[in-house]
Design an enzyme around this catalytic site. Structure first.
Site, PDB file in Angstrom:
ATOM      1  N   TYR A 161      15.489  30.921   6.348  1.00 20.45           N
ATOM      2  CA  TYR A 161      14.307  31.689   6.780  1.00 20.45           C
ATOM      3  C   TYR A 161      14.265  31.886   8.290  1.00 20.45           C
ATOM      4  O   TYR A 161      14.606  30.990   9.057  1.00 20.45           O
ATOM      5  CB  TYR A 161      13.027  30.948   6.376  1.00 20.45           C
ATOM      6  CG  TYR A 161      12.730  30.975   4.897  1.00 20.45           C
ATOM      7  CD1 TYR A 161      12.595  32.165   4.203  1.00 20.45           C
ATOM      8  CD2 TYR A 161      12.548  29.783   4.201  1.00 20.45           C
ATOM      9  CE1 TYR A 161      12.298  32.175   2.848  1.00 20.45           C
ATOM     10  CE2 TYR A 161      12.240  29.775   2.848  1.00 20.45           C
ATOM     11  CZ  TYR A 161      12.126  30.984   2.178  1.00 20.45           C
ATOM     12  OH  TYR A 161      11.835  30.988   0.863  1.00 20.45           O
ATOM     13  N   ARG A 167     -11.617   0.332  14.751  1.00 16.85           N
ATOM     14  CA  ARG A 167     -11.549   1.049  13.483  1.00 16.85           C
ATOM     15  C   ARG A 167     -12.427   0.256  12.521  1.00 16.85           C
ATOM     16  O   ARG A 167     -13.629   0.241  12.676  1.00 16.85           O
ATOM     17  CB  ARG A 167     -10.072   1.142  13.050  1.00 16.85           C
ATOM     18  CG  ARG A 167      -9.797   2.156  11.966  1.00 16.85           C
ATOM     19  CD  ARG A 167      -8.300   2.265  11.653  1.00 16.85           C
ATOM     20  NE  ARG A 167      -7.727   1.029  11.141  1.00 16.85           N
ATOM     21  CZ  ARG A 167      -6.449   0.895  10.757  1.00 16.85           C
ATOM     22  NH1 ARG A 167      -5.629   1.914  10.832  1.00 16.85           N
ATOM     23  NH2 ARG A 167      -6.008  -0.250  10.296  1.00 16.85           N
ATOM     24  N   ARG A 198       0.725 -10.461   7.278  1.00 15.51           N
ATOM     25  CA  ARG A 198       0.655  -9.282   6.405  1.00 15.51           C
ATOM     26  C   ARG A 198       1.807  -8.309   6.692  1.00 15.51           C
ATOM     27  O   ARG A 198       1.593  -7.212   7.215  1.00 15.51           O
ATOM     28  CB  ARG A 198      -0.676  -8.547   6.626  1.00 15.51           C
ATOM     29  CG  ARG A 198      -1.935  -9.381   6.452  1.00 15.51           C
ATOM     30  CD  ARG A 198      -3.176  -8.485   6.551  1.00 15.51           C
ATOM     31  NE  ARG A 198      -3.192  -7.707   7.772  1.00 15.51           N
ATOM     32  CZ  ARG A 198      -3.888  -8.029   8.867  1.00 15.51           C
ATOM     33  NH1 ARG A 198      -4.651  -9.105   8.888  1.00 15.51           N
ATOM     34  NH2 ARG A 198      -3.834  -7.254   9.941  1.00 15.51           N
ATOM     35  N   HIS A 236      -6.810  -6.963  12.997  1.00 15.40           N
ATOM     36  CA  HIS A 236      -5.624  -6.104  12.981  1.00 15.40           C
ATOM     37  C   HIS A 236      -5.304  -5.692  14.408  1.00 15.40           C
ATOM     38  O   HIS A 236      -6.203  -5.377  15.183  1.00 15.40           O
ATOM     39  CB  HIS A 236      -5.902  -4.877  12.103  1.00 15.40           C
ATOM     40  CG  HIS A 236      -4.684  -4.056  11.795  1.00 15.40           C
ATOM     41  ND1 HIS A 236      -3.518  -4.583  11.315  1.00 15.40           N
ATOM     42  CD2 HIS A 236      -4.471  -2.720  11.896  1.00 15.40           C
ATOM     43  CE1 HIS A 236      -2.627  -3.607  11.123  1.00 15.40           C
ATOM     44  NE2 HIS A 236      -3.178  -2.478  11.467  1.00 15.40           N
ATOM     45  N   CYS A 285      13.749  24.516   3.888  1.00 14.73           N
ATOM     46  CA  CYS A 285      12.844  25.257   2.998  1.00 14.73           C
ATOM     47  C   CYS A 285      12.028  24.283   2.150  1.00 14.73           C
ATOM     48  O   CYS A 285      12.158  23.077   2.284  1.00 14.73           O
ATOM     49  CB  CYS A 285      13.639  26.178   2.082  1.00 14.73           C
ATOM     50  SG  CYS A 285      14.904  27.145   2.931  1.00 14.73           S
ATOM     51  N   MET A 286      11.206  24.818   1.256  1.00 14.94           N
ATOM     52  CA  MET A 286      10.384  23.963   0.410  1.00 14.94           C
ATOM     53  C   MET A 286      11.246  23.103  -0.518  1.00 14.94           C
ATOM     54  O   MET A 286      11.014  21.908  -0.656  1.00 14.94           O
ATOM     55  CB  MET A 286       9.421  24.812  -0.426  1.00 14.94           C
ATOM     56  CG  MET A 286       8.473  23.969  -1.261  1.00 14.94           C
ATOM     57  SD  MET A 286       7.440  24.946  -2.356  1.00 14.94           S
ATOM     58  CE  MET A 286       6.271  25.643  -1.213  1.00 14.94           C
ATOM     59  N   ASP A 287      12.236  23.725  -1.134  1.00 14.66           N
ATOM     60  CA  ASP A 287      13.025  23.021  -2.151  1.00 14.66           C
ATOM     61  C   ASP A 287      14.479  22.817  -1.765  1.00 14.66           C
ATOM     62  O   ASP A 287      15.234  22.205  -2.511  1.00 14.66           O
ATOM     63  CB  ASP A 287      13.007  23.817  -3.463  1.00 14.66           C
ATOM     64  CG  ASP A 287      11.605  24.092  -3.939  1.00 14.66           C
ATOM     65  OD1 ASP A 287      10.783  23.172  -3.872  1.00 14.66           O
ATOM     66  OD2 ASP A 287      11.329  25.234  -4.345  1.00 14.66           O
ATOM     67  N   LYS A 345       0.835  -1.204   0.000  1.00 17.28           N
ATOM     68  CA  LYS A 345       0.000   0.000   0.000  1.00 17.28           C
ATOM     69  C   LYS A 345       0.876   1.263   0.000  1.00 17.28           C
ATOM     70  O   LYS A 345       2.069   1.188   0.290  1.00 17.28           O
ATOM     71  CB  LYS A 345      -0.917  -0.016   1.222  1.00 17.28           C
ATOM     72  CG  LYS A 345      -0.188   0.105   2.535  1.00 17.28           C
ATOM     73  CD  LYS A 345      -1.130  -0.133   3.711  1.00 17.28           C
ATOM     74  CE  LYS A 345      -0.369  -0.046   5.024  1.00 17.28           C
ATOM     75  NZ  LYS A 345      -1.163  -0.518   6.169  1.00 17.28           N
TER      76      LYS A 345
HETATM   77  C1  LIG Z   1      -0.413  -1.528   6.750  1.00 17.69           C
HETATM   78  C2  LIG Z   1      -1.021  -2.764   7.249  1.00 17.69           C
HETATM   79  C3  LIG Z   1      -0.235  -3.882   7.525  1.00 17.69           C
HETATM   80  C4  LIG Z   1       1.280  -3.860   7.460  1.00 17.69           C
HETATM   81  O1  LIG Z   1       1.789  -3.299   8.641  1.00 17.69           O
HETATM   82  P1  LIG Z   1       3.346  -3.248   8.926  1.00 17.69           P
HETATM   83  O2  LIG Z   1       3.445  -2.772  10.308  1.00 17.69           O
HETATM   84  O3  LIG Z   1       3.925  -2.314   7.926  1.00 17.69           O
HETATM   85  O4  LIG Z   1       3.877  -4.627   8.749  1.00 17.69           O
HETATM   86  C5  LIG Z   1      -0.872  -5.046   7.900  1.00 17.69           C
HETATM   87  N1  LIG Z   1      -2.219  -5.095   8.006  1.00 17.69           N
HETATM   88  C6  LIG Z   1      -3.007  -4.032   7.757  1.00 17.69           C
HETATM   89  C7  LIG Z   1      -4.478  -4.156   7.901  1.00 17.69           C
HETATM   90  C8  LIG Z   1      -2.442  -2.838   7.380  1.00 17.69           C
HETATM   91  O5  LIG Z   1      -3.220  -1.785   7.152  1.00 17.69           O
END
Ligand SMILES: *Cc1c(COP(=O)(O)O)cnc(C)c1O
Length: 383
Positions: A275, A136, A221, A165, A322-324, A38
């Site tokens: 700045y 969540r 995951r 999760h 700064c920005m850049d 992701k």
């Molecule tokens: C982002 C995410 C993960 C991965 O988490 P890490 O800490 O980067 O391993 C696993 N499960 C869900 C639902 C996530 O949103």
């Protein structure tokens, strides 16, 4: 375009592969990996990382939002992709069309998916998510059976997985995660007793993989560890011991963030830099300008509070970012020249700055530092 002149992120896909392989070895053959790609693979590039993961035998990918899943499909990725953040009911047509899977918490979405599946003549894979304490996404365990009964009455749906999760897998206190694991087990039992046996179960993010082996179940995951970073300092010794016990080489950082000196000048003692005059030279100094700023993702909060590497030496960043652009004090570096490489995080000579160090100084997590590496920073792939 010559990407060598300015700021760039070097992505070492070999390291990514190595990290995956390490994890696979450690997990054994009973636990599969869903590689989480992701947020453009935490800034590393979703497509190259997804392709590398699949080449390495990973059978499932995790995207954050449906657009990311579609992006993978449009670039020829045919393997299973789960939308971890779920979808809106008005996105079902795209989900089904692109053969993506989604997590699911409500019967409302189940109905919409079933209707669309029927319309397109497809069976939709759903991963039921139970809320075991994150509060969540997900259905509460006490409402699980009502949801699965509803799903059972709908055509064109397949419960492919049960998932949850963790909210606190990198916290000092282990009890919260243990409790979540227990709640998950109970929910899975309830489901099994009701005759529903999902082929997959998945709970663990990076922290849980290392700290709660009992949470591995059929699939894990991992995200951050694949990119060679650790969620919190608590993981340092855990991962080190883990590698030692399993006879594995260490996980390797995949991204290095680099820039080059675009201008070098001598600044007299007592001069204000950048700045708002937040920094004054304490002596006659050599100050270098580097073309990286907060528009590249280098947080302004790091102003006067970070170091970079020049010629294998740590030097302080000075003045407001700064920005850049940003300034660094290279007075202590002999023979420094315009065009010299500057490492924001990564390795140079014998010296290393880790993304974890930058995160700590910015009072955030490595996740945020990596994700923030901006769109205009070219990713240079080294294979
Ligand atoms: C982002 C995410 C993960 C991965 O988490 P890490 O800490 O980067 O391993 C696993 N499960 C869900 C639902 C996530 O949103």
């Amino acid at each position: 375009m010559a990407h060598h002149r300015r700021t760039r992120a070097e992505i070492n896909l070999k390291a990514f592969k190595h990290n995956l392989q390490n994890l696979k070895t450690a997990l054994g053959s009973k636990t599969e990996i869903m590689a989480v790609v992701k947020a453009d693979a935490y800034g590393h590039g979703a497509l190259p990382c997804a392709k590398t993961a699949i080449e390495s035998g990973v059978g499932y990918l995790g995207a954050g939002v449906i657009e990311e899943g579609i992006e993978l499909r449009k670039n020829g990725i045919k393997d299973p992709v789960l939308i971890l953040g779920g979808i809106f009911a008005d996105e079902v047509a795209d989900l089904v069309h692109h053969n993506l899977s989604t997590i699911l918490s409500t019967s409302h979405l189940a109905e919409a998916l079933s209707r669309e599946g029927k319309k397109q003549g497809k069976t939709v894979n759903i991963h039921i998510k139970i809320d075991t304490g994150m509060n969540r996404l997900g259905v509460y365990p006490e409402d699980l059976l009502a949801l699965t009964e509803k799903i059972g009455s709908l055509p064109n749906l397949k419960i492919e997985a049960l998932s949850t999760h963790f909210s606190s897998a990198d916290d000092e206190d282990l009890s919260i995660t243990n409790q979540q694991i227990e709640l998950f087990k109970k929910a899975l039992n309830k489901l099994t007793n009701a005759g529903i046996i999902p082929s997959l179960t998945h709970l663990s993010n990076t922290s849980a993989i290392f700290r709660f082996p009992e949470s591995h179940s059929k699939m894990v995951r991992p995200g951050l560890i694949l990119y060679g970073a650790l969620p919190s300092p608590i993981l340092n010794s855990v991962v080190q011991n883990f590698c030692k016990n399993e006879n594995l080489k260490n996980f390797e950082p995949v991204m290095q963030w680099k820039s080059r000196i675009i201008l070098l000048k001598s600044v007299q003692k007592g001069q204000a830099l950048s700045y708002s005059r937040k920094y004054f030279t304490q002596k006659d100094s050599r100050i270098a300008t580097i073309p990286i700023g907060y528009a590249d993702g280098l947080s302004r909060r790091l102003s006067n509070n970070m170091e970079v590497l020049v010629k294998g030496k740590r030097v302080p960043q000075v003045g407001t970012i700064c920005m850049d652009m940003s300034l660094i004090d290279v007075s202590e570096v002999p023979d420094v020249q315009m065009g010299d490489e500057v490492v924001i995080f990564g390795k140079q000579g014998e010296e290393v700055i880790q993304v974890e160090e930058l995160a700590q100084k910015a009072n955030t997590l490595p996740y945020e530092i990596l994700c923030n590496v901006g769109k205009r920073v070219p990713r240079i792939y080294q294979n």
